[in-house]
Design a protein around this motif. Structure first.
Motif, PDB file in Angstrom:
ATOM      1  N   SER A   1       0.876  -1.230  -0.064  1.00 30.23           N
ATOM      2  CA  SER A   1      -0.168  -0.058  -0.016  1.00 30.23           C
ATOM      3  C   SER A   1       0.814   1.172  -0.308  1.00 30.23           C
ATOM      4  CB  SER A   1      -0.811  -0.045   1.290  1.00 30.23           C
ATOM      5  OG  SER A   1      -1.743  -1.112   1.218  1.00 30.23           O
ATOM      6  N   ASN A   2       0.375   2.337  -0.223  1.00 27.21           N
ATOM      7  CA  ASN A   2       0.981   3.562  -0.408  1.00 27.21           C
ATOM      8  C   ASN A   2       1.098   4.255   0.949  1.00 27.21           C
ATOM      9  OD1 ASN A   2      -1.707   4.379  -0.629  1.00 27.21           O
ATOM     10  ND2 ASN A   2      -1.141   6.248  -1.842  1.00 27.21           N
ATOM     11  N   ASN A   3       1.738   3.710   1.983  1.00 24.47           N
ATOM     12  CA  ASN A   3       1.945   4.193   3.150  1.00 24.47           C
ATOM     13  C   ASN A   3       3.302   3.640   3.717  1.00 24.47           C
ATOM     14  OD1 ASN A   3       1.511   1.804   5.146  1.00 24.47           O
ATOM     15  ND2 ASN A   3      -0.486   2.137   3.954  1.00 24.47           N
TER      16      ASN A   3
ATOM     17  N   TYR B   1      -5.106   1.725  -2.676  1.00 22.31           N
ATOM     18  CA  TYR B   1      -4.441   2.968  -2.725  1.00 22.31           C
ATOM     19  C   TYR B   1      -5.278   4.342  -2.194  1.00 22.31           C
ATOM     20  CZ  TYR B   1      -2.339   6.838  -5.367  1.00 22.31           C
ATOM     21  OH  TYR B   1      -1.879   8.127  -5.720  1.00 22.31           O
ATOM     22  N   ASN B   2      -4.723   4.913  -1.444  1.00 23.37           N
ATOM     23  CA  ASN B   2      -5.200   6.120  -0.791  1.00 23.37           C
ATOM     24  C   ASN B   2      -4.796   7.358  -1.529  1.00 23.37           C
ATOM     25  OD1 ASN B   2      -6.076   8.230   0.892  1.00 23.37           O
ATOM     26  ND2 ASN B   2      -5.253   7.457   2.798  1.00 23.37           N
TER      27      ASN B   2
ATOM     28  N   PHE C   1       3.676  11.757   1.600  1.00 21.75           N
ATOM     29  CA  PHE C   1       5.126  11.292   2.047  1.00 21.75           C
ATOM     30  C   PHE C   1       6.076  12.470   1.761  1.00 21.75           C
ATOM     31  CE2 PHE C   1       9.548   9.536   1.296  1.00 21.75           C
ATOM     32  CZ  PHE C   1       9.656   8.800   2.545  1.00 21.75           C
ATOM     33  N   GLN C   2       6.711  13.044   2.736  1.00 14.16           N
ATOM     34  CA  GLN C   2       7.647  14.176   2.675  1.00 14.16           C
ATOM     35  C   GLN C   2       6.948  15.252   2.227  1.00 14.16           C
ATOM     36  OE1 GLN C   2      11.289  12.951   1.076  1.00 14.16           O
ATOM     37  NE2 GLN C   2      12.047  11.725   2.882  1.00 14.16           N
ATOM     38  N   ASN C   3       5.529  15.631   2.516  1.00 15.08           N
ATOM     39  CA  ASN C   3       4.715  16.497   1.883  1.00 15.08           C
ATOM     40  C   ASN C   3       4.344  16.570   0.562  1.00 15.08           C
ATOM     41  OD1 ASN C   3       4.636  18.007   4.638  1.00 15.08           O
ATOM     42  ND2 ASN C   3       6.645  18.810   3.987  1.00 15.08           N
ATOM     43  N   GLU C   4       4.700  15.311   0.060  1.00 15.12           N
ATOM     44  CA  GLU C   4       4.158  15.188  -1.414  1.00 15.12           C
ATOM     45  C   GLU C   4       3.076  13.926  -1.329  1.00 15.12           C
ATOM     46  OE1 GLU C   4       4.988  17.225  -3.963  1.00 15.12           O
ATOM     47  OE2 GLU C   4       6.524  18.319  -2.799  1.00 15.12           O
TER      48      GLU C   4
ATOM     49  N   VAL D   1       6.160   5.168  -4.092  1.00 15.90           N
ATOM     50  CA  VAL D   1       6.453   3.864  -3.553  1.00 15.90           C
ATOM     51  C   VAL D   1       7.490   2.979  -3.909  1.00 15.90           C
ATOM     52  CG1 VAL D   1       5.056   1.969  -2.686  1.00 15.90           C
ATOM     53  CG2 VAL D   1       3.777   4.030  -3.041  1.00 15.90           C
ATOM     54  N   SER D   2       7.446   3.071  -5.338  1.00 14.55           N
ATOM     55  CA  SER D   2       8.556   2.197  -5.938  1.00 14.55           C
ATOM     56  C   SER D   2       9.889   2.893  -5.732  1.00 14.55           C
ATOM     57  CB  SER D   2       8.458   2.052  -7.475  1.00 14.55           C
ATOM     58  OG  SER D   2       9.312   1.527  -8.026  1.00 14.55           O
ATOM     59  N   LYS D   3      10.028   4.261  -5.751  1.00 13.45           N
ATOM     60  CA  LYS D   3      11.374   4.903  -5.281  1.00 13.45           C
ATOM     61  C   LYS D   3      11.772   4.652  -4.039  1.00 13.45           C
ATOM     62  CE  LYS D   3      10.970   8.370  -9.147  1.00 13.45           C
ATOM     63  NZ  LYS D   3      10.510   9.734  -9.348  1.00 13.45           N
TER      64      LYS D   3
END
Length: 478
Positions: free
Chosen positions: A365-367, A401-402, A407-410, A417-419
């Motif tokens: 997930s994107n967290n 996906y939310n 993440f870091q204000n973006e 997520v991949s990066k």
């Protein structure tokens, strides 16, 4: 909650089923109407009856409407029965309790002496099957007297299905001959009954370029709770809808969640001990997979274990990398797509098979919690060489996906997520991982596990999402 006035003056069944109401009310149930139009819990039912006319045909109560305290449930059922005591000249309203909890046998034996309109229907399933609910609702919606038997009989100490009458058997045979059964036909929602859902037109050309002569092995993995099984089920369903032949292999022998997504398989494991051991038998004799696996629909197949199979000796003998490699070599000649359910801790036991897998769908997930947990599980389960293989073969599936996660204000996009995952947090997993796609999270997503209907069949957004993911997972196949 508003009152429904159904056609012909029939007011229908008062369905007290908690969150299961949304699922059951979407079934195609000819000649069955529902009195209430939203969820109802047992604790609220007595008060609800004070606000509406007594025009319902029956009251059906299910486990999902009960609280966790059995004594409270008994008290509330007694209160409801007292409220439904018929006034002189009135016909009694049947009150049906559909449950798998054997505690109710003792309680109801006393209550039925006082309230003969109470009927207990016990069943042996993890959750009541579609056909069971269908038959019960039809029976009580016609105000027919209940059968003295239930789906759970105490004869030889085992659960036993009731024997159908000669008329029922003949009707079932006629129905079977007129329509080929499938798990989708049983659970298509009412509003969409007239128009069968088809593949998204905009993606047809992309799928036309996928050769029907190819074969692809894709393993779905990730940490527990990352959406591994839901991704496997929906990708498989989308592939089958696109005309591809698909075999699902559920190697998660601890949880076996495919039983919940495919009630057809679960029902067969209840009746057939051979199907209960499907995965073991398929791994033991790969050449017999057409017999040992479960045919779900069209070209969609599943091999897994039933919940009651617990022979640990056979687990060690057959559920291993060597047996899986042999099975894959046979299945490649028969199926376009072979999907394997193997969460990260399970993948650790099959590291030797990684070289025989074409693509790994890595679910997260994107967290930041999901990203860190994925990497920690990877480091704990796999050796460095296997992590390198996994890195090279992985494509990222961002599940649940939310679109507001940051993440870091973006915005925490799938690419981000991949990066982050390959940024050096794990020094053996640092090469770029392509994004296969993302799955938007909705309330519908959680309901699919109870409805026996993968969300790819009920949501256009998810159909598009899983279609794109399927294409990315199959890239390179011509």
């Amino acid at each position: 909650m508003r009152l429904i006035n159904h056609k012909g003056g029939r007011m229908g069944i008062l369905l007290v089923s908690g969150n299961m109401y949304e699922i059951i009310s979407a079934y195609e149930l000819p000649k069955v109407n529902f009195y209430n139009t939203s969820t109802l819990m047992l604790e609220d039912t007595a008060a609800y009856l004070d606000t509406v006319p007594r025009a319902y045909e029956a009251v059906v109560i299910m486990d999902d409407a009960l609280s966790s305290r059995h004594d409270q449930n008994v008290s509330r059922l007694s209160e409801l029965l007292q409220k439904l005591t018929p006034i002189r000249g009135e016909s009694p309203v049947p009150v049906v309790l559909l449950t798998r909890d054997l505690q109710w046998k003792k309680e109801c034996s006393g209550l039925t002496a006082q309230y003969p309109n109470l009927h207990l229907e016990l069943h042996p399933y993890a959750r009541p099957t579609v056909s069971l609910i269908q038959e019960l609702l039809r029976r009580y919606s016609r105000r027919q007297p209940p059968s003295p038997s239930s789906w759970f009989r105490q004869t030889t100490g085992k659960a036993e299905a009731p024997r159908p009458s000669a008329t029922e058997t003949q009707q079932d045979a006629q129905a079977a001959s007129s329509k080929k059964p499938s798990f989708l036909d049983r659970l298509r929602s009412k509003p969409k009954a007239e128009s069968k859902r088809t593949a998204t037109d905009s993606m047809d050309k992309a799928f036309e370029r996928v050769s029907r002569g190819m074969s692809r092995v894709v393993a779905m993995t990730g940490h527990r709770g990352s959406g591994v099984t839901s991704s496997l089920v929906n990708v498989a369903s989308e592939a089958s809808k696109r005309g591809l032949s698909v075999m699902m292999i559920d190697l998660d022998i601890d949880y076996r969640t495919t039983n919940l997504y495919f009630n057809r398989f679960h029902e067969q494991t209840q009746r057939d001990e051979a199907m209960n051991a499907s995965l073991i038998r398929t791994l033991a004799r790969p050449q017999d997979h057409m017999i040992t696996a479960c045919h779900l629909k069209d070209e969609l197949w599943l091999t897994s274990l039933g919940y009651s199979f617990q022979d640990r000796l056979l687990f060690g003998q057959y559920v291993n990398a060597g047996k899986l490699i042999s099975l894959l070599s046979v299945l490649r000649s028969r199926f376009n797509l072979i999907l394997i359910d193997m969460p990260m801790n399970v993948l650790g036991s099959f590291q030797e098979a990684l070289i025989h897998i074409d693509t790994v769908g890595l679910c997260a997930s994107n967290n930041i919690y999901s990203v860190i947990t994925t990497l920690r599980n990877m480091e704990a389960a796999l050796d460095k060489e296997s992590i390198a293989y996994l890195n090279a073969k992985s494509k990222l599936l961002v599940t649940r996906y939310n679109d507001r996660s940051r993440f870091q204000n973006e915005l925490f996009t799938p690419e981000t997520v991949s990066k982050v995952m390959t940024s050096g947090l794990l020094d053996t997993f640092m090469y770029e991982v392509k994004v296969a796609g993302y799955v938007p999270y909705t309330e519908q997503f959680d309901a699919q596990i109870e409805s026996d209907l993968p969300i790819v069949f009920s949501s256009r957004d998810h159909e598009q999402a899983y279609g794109n993911i399927l294409l990315r997972l199959m890239e390179g196949t011509k």
